[in-house]
Design a protein around this motif. Structure first.
Motif, PDB file in Angstrom:
ATOM      1  N   GLY A 116       0.791  -1.221   0.000  1.00 11.63           N
ATOM      2  CA  GLY A 116       0.000   0.000   0.000  1.00 11.63           C
ATOM      3  C   GLY A 116       0.817   1.260   0.000  1.00 11.63           C
ATOM      4  O   GLY A 116       2.027   1.261  -0.206  1.00 11.63           O
ATOM      5  N   SER A 117       0.117   2.358   0.255  1.00 16.21           N
ATOM      6  CA  SER A 117       0.735   3.673   0.280  1.00 16.21           C
ATOM      7  C   SER A 117       0.018   4.551   1.291  1.00 16.21           C
ATOM      8  O   SER A 117      -1.129   4.303   1.651  1.00 16.21           O
ATOM      9  CB  SER A 117       0.663   4.312  -1.108  1.00 16.21           C
ATOM     10  OG  SER A 117      -0.685   4.452  -1.502  1.00 16.21           O
ATOM     11  N   LEU A 118       0.711   5.588   1.741  1.00 20.53           N
ATOM     12  CA  LEU A 118       0.172   6.560   2.687  1.00 20.53           C
ATOM     13  C   LEU A 118      -0.154   7.835   1.938  1.00 20.53           C
ATOM     14  O   LEU A 118       0.634   8.298   1.111  1.00 20.53           O
ATOM     15  CB  LEU A 118       1.191   6.863   3.788  1.00 20.53           C
ATOM     16  CG  LEU A 118       0.834   7.978   4.772  1.00 20.53           C
ATOM     17  CD1 LEU A 118      -0.320   7.563   5.661  1.00 20.53           C
ATOM     18  CD2 LEU A 118       2.047   8.355   5.605  1.00 20.53           C
ATOM     19  N   GLU A 119      -1.313   8.409   2.240  1.00 23.91           N
ATOM     20  CA  GLU A 119      -1.723   9.658   1.605  1.00 23.91           C
ATOM     21  C   GLU A 119      -2.288  10.580   2.669  1.00 23.91           C
ATOM     22  O   GLU A 119      -3.072  10.167   3.523  1.00 23.91           O
ATOM     23  CB  GLU A 119      -2.802   9.354   0.554  1.00 23.91           C
ATOM     24  CG  GLU A 119      -3.352  10.562  -0.137  1.00 23.91           C
ATOM     25  CD  GLU A 119      -4.465  10.204  -1.127  1.00 23.91           C
ATOM     26  OE1 GLU A 119      -4.814  11.078  -1.913  1.00 23.91           O
ATOM     27  OE2 GLU A 119      -4.992   9.072  -1.081  1.00 23.91           O
ATOM     28  N   LYS A 120      -1.880  11.857   2.634  1.00 15.87           N
ATOM     29  CA  LYS A 120      -2.492  12.875   3.491  1.00 15.87           C
ATOM     30  C   LYS A 120      -3.609  13.513   2.692  1.00 15.87           C
ATOM     31  O   LYS A 120      -3.406  13.958   1.575  1.00 15.87           O
ATOM     32  CB  LYS A 120      -1.499  13.938   3.924  1.00 15.87           C
ATOM     33  CG  LYS A 120      -2.162  14.952   4.845  1.00 15.87           C
ATOM     34  CD  LYS A 120      -1.258  16.106   5.171  1.00 15.87           C
ATOM     35  CE  LYS A 120      -1.966  17.125   6.017  1.00 15.87           C
ATOM     36  NZ  LYS A 120      -3.074  17.795   5.334  1.00 15.87           N
ATOM     37  N   ILE A 121      -4.801  13.558   3.277  1.00 21.28           N
ATOM     38  CA  ILE A 121      -5.968  14.137   2.627  1.00 21.28           C
ATOM     39  C   ILE A 121      -6.093  15.586   3.086  1.00 21.28           C
ATOM     40  O   ILE A 121      -6.120  15.859   4.292  1.00 21.28           O
ATOM     41  CB  ILE A 121      -7.256  13.353   2.991  1.00 21.28           C
ATOM     42  CG1 ILE A 121      -7.063  11.854   2.709  1.00 21.28           C
ATOM     43  CG2 ILE A 121      -8.458  13.919   2.258  1.00 21.28           C
ATOM     44  CD1 ILE A 121      -6.711  11.511   1.285  1.00 21.28           C
ATOM     45  N   PHE A 128      -5.185  11.034   7.372  1.00 21.59           N
ATOM     46  CA  PHE A 128      -4.245  10.187   6.650  1.00 21.59           C
ATOM     47  C   PHE A 128      -4.963   8.916   6.238  1.00 21.59           C
ATOM     48  O   PHE A 128      -5.759   8.372   7.009  1.00 21.59           O
ATOM     49  CB  PHE A 128      -3.032   9.826   7.524  1.00 21.59           C
ATOM     50  CG  PHE A 128      -2.110  10.986   7.753  1.00 21.59           C
ATOM     51  CD1 PHE A 128      -1.125  11.292   6.829  1.00 21.59           C
ATOM     52  CD2 PHE A 128      -2.231  11.775   8.887  1.00 21.59           C
ATOM     53  CE1 PHE A 128      -0.279  12.366   7.028  1.00 21.59           C
ATOM     54  CE2 PHE A 128      -1.391  12.851   9.099  1.00 21.59           C
ATOM     55  CZ  PHE A 128      -0.407  13.151   8.164  1.00 21.59           C
ATOM     56  N   ARG A 129      -4.674   8.444   5.032  1.00 23.65           N
ATOM     57  CA  ARG A 129      -5.254   7.195   4.528  1.00 23.65           C
ATOM     58  C   ARG A 129      -4.150   6.271   4.057  1.00 23.65           C
ATOM     59  O   ARG A 129      -3.188   6.703   3.428  1.00 23.65           O
ATOM     60  CB  ARG A 129      -6.187   7.460   3.349  1.00 23.65           C
ATOM     61  CG  ARG A 129      -7.477   8.103   3.731  1.00 23.65           C
ATOM     62  CD  ARG A 129      -8.417   8.167   2.553  1.00 23.65           C
ATOM     63  NE  ARG A 129      -9.511   9.089   2.884  1.00 23.65           N
ATOM     64  CZ  ARG A 129     -10.238   9.694   1.986  1.00 23.65           C
ATOM     65  NH1 ARG A 129     -10.024   9.487   0.696  1.00 23.65           N
ATOM     66  NH2 ARG A 129     -11.199  10.511   2.354  1.00 23.65           N
ATOM     67  N   VAL A 130      -4.354   5.008   4.357  1.00 26.00           N
ATOM     68  CA  VAL A 130      -3.460   3.965   3.867  1.00 26.00           C
ATOM     69  C   VAL A 130      -4.309   2.974   3.086  1.00 26.00           C
ATOM     70  O   VAL A 130      -5.243   2.383   3.628  1.00 26.00           O
ATOM     71  CB  VAL A 130      -2.739   3.232   5.030  1.00 26.00           C
ATOM     72  CG1 VAL A 130      -1.904   2.082   4.499  1.00 26.00           C
ATOM     73  CG2 VAL A 130      -1.896   4.207   5.830  1.00 26.00           C
ATOM     74  N   CYS A 131      -4.008   2.833   1.806  1.00 24.42           N
ATOM     75  CA  CYS A 131      -4.655   1.817   0.977  1.00 24.42           C
ATOM     76  C   CYS A 131      -3.720   0.618   0.958  1.00 24.42           C
ATOM     77  O   CYS A 131      -2.501   0.781   0.898  1.00 24.42           O
ATOM     78  CB  CYS A 131      -4.891   2.346  -0.432  1.00 24.42           C
ATOM     79  SG  CYS A 131      -6.011   3.756  -0.440  1.00 24.42           S
ATOM     80  N   PHE A 132      -4.279  -0.593   1.003  1.00 25.21           N
ATOM     81  CA  PHE A 132      -3.440  -1.776   1.141  1.00 25.21           C
ATOM     82  C   PHE A 132      -4.107  -2.995   0.527  1.00 25.21           C
ATOM     83  O   PHE A 132      -5.285  -2.977   0.171  1.00 25.21           O
ATOM     84  CB  PHE A 132      -3.116  -2.035   2.619  1.00 25.21           C
ATOM     85  CG  PHE A 132      -4.331  -2.229   3.485  1.00 25.21           C
ATOM     86  CD1 PHE A 132      -4.810  -3.497   3.749  1.00 25.21           C
ATOM     87  CD2 PHE A 132      -4.989  -1.137   4.034  1.00 25.21           C
ATOM     88  CE1 PHE A 132      -5.946  -3.680   4.537  1.00 25.21           C
ATOM     89  CE2 PHE A 132      -6.118  -1.308   4.820  1.00 25.21           C
ATOM     90  CZ  PHE A 132      -6.600  -2.583   5.072  1.00 25.21           C
TER      91      PHE A 132
END
Length: 138
Positions: A116-121, A128-132
């Motif tokens: 996955g990856s980390l994204e700041k919204i 913060f969101r982590v898609c995995f």
């Protein structure tokens, strides 16, 4: 119970309760859990470390004592993928600001371990969101 699966809601609640107690934030910071489902242990382990880091950051930086507020944790699971979002309504990063501390570097590394990856919204709140990937079994 299946030793390869973790009850996501129960585990997140226990972790957050412990963190609130550790930072003496019980009663001033409310945690909302929007979580259902089971996770493979191989995914749950790094996600729990990610959750620990993101909630700790929210408590420490978003709500300096005696500030009050809410941390919302949302876990969505779909066929083969998932998304973990941690949002707080405290004093945090503004739109366009990035956190470059060691904790965020660790979160990025852990996110990559689960594909996955980390994204700041960028919103009025810090999120913060982590898609995995939900299963790492081969």
């Amino acid at each position: 119970e299946d030793e390869e699966q973790v009850d996501s809601h129960q585990y997140a609640k226990s972790l957050c309760d412990h963190l609130l107690e550790s930072y003496e934030a019980v009663g001033r910071i409310h945690v909302v859990l929007e979580i259902d489902g089971q996770l493979d242990l191989q995914v749950a382990s790094p996600l729990s470390l990610i959750l620990n880091e993101l909630v700790t950051n929210a408590i420490q930086h978003g709500f300096p004592d005696p500030e009050q507020g809410t941390i919302t944790i949302n876990l969505k699971l779909a066929q083969g993928t998932g998304e973990l979002a941690v949002r707080d309504d405290g004093f945090g990063l503004g739109a366009g600001e990035e956190s470059s501390g060691m904790g965020m570097q660790i979160v990025k590394t852990l996110a990559s371990q689960v594909g996955g990856s980390l994204e700041k919204i960028d919103t009025t709140e810090t999120e913060f969101r982590v898609c995995f990937i939900t299963s790492l079994r081969k």
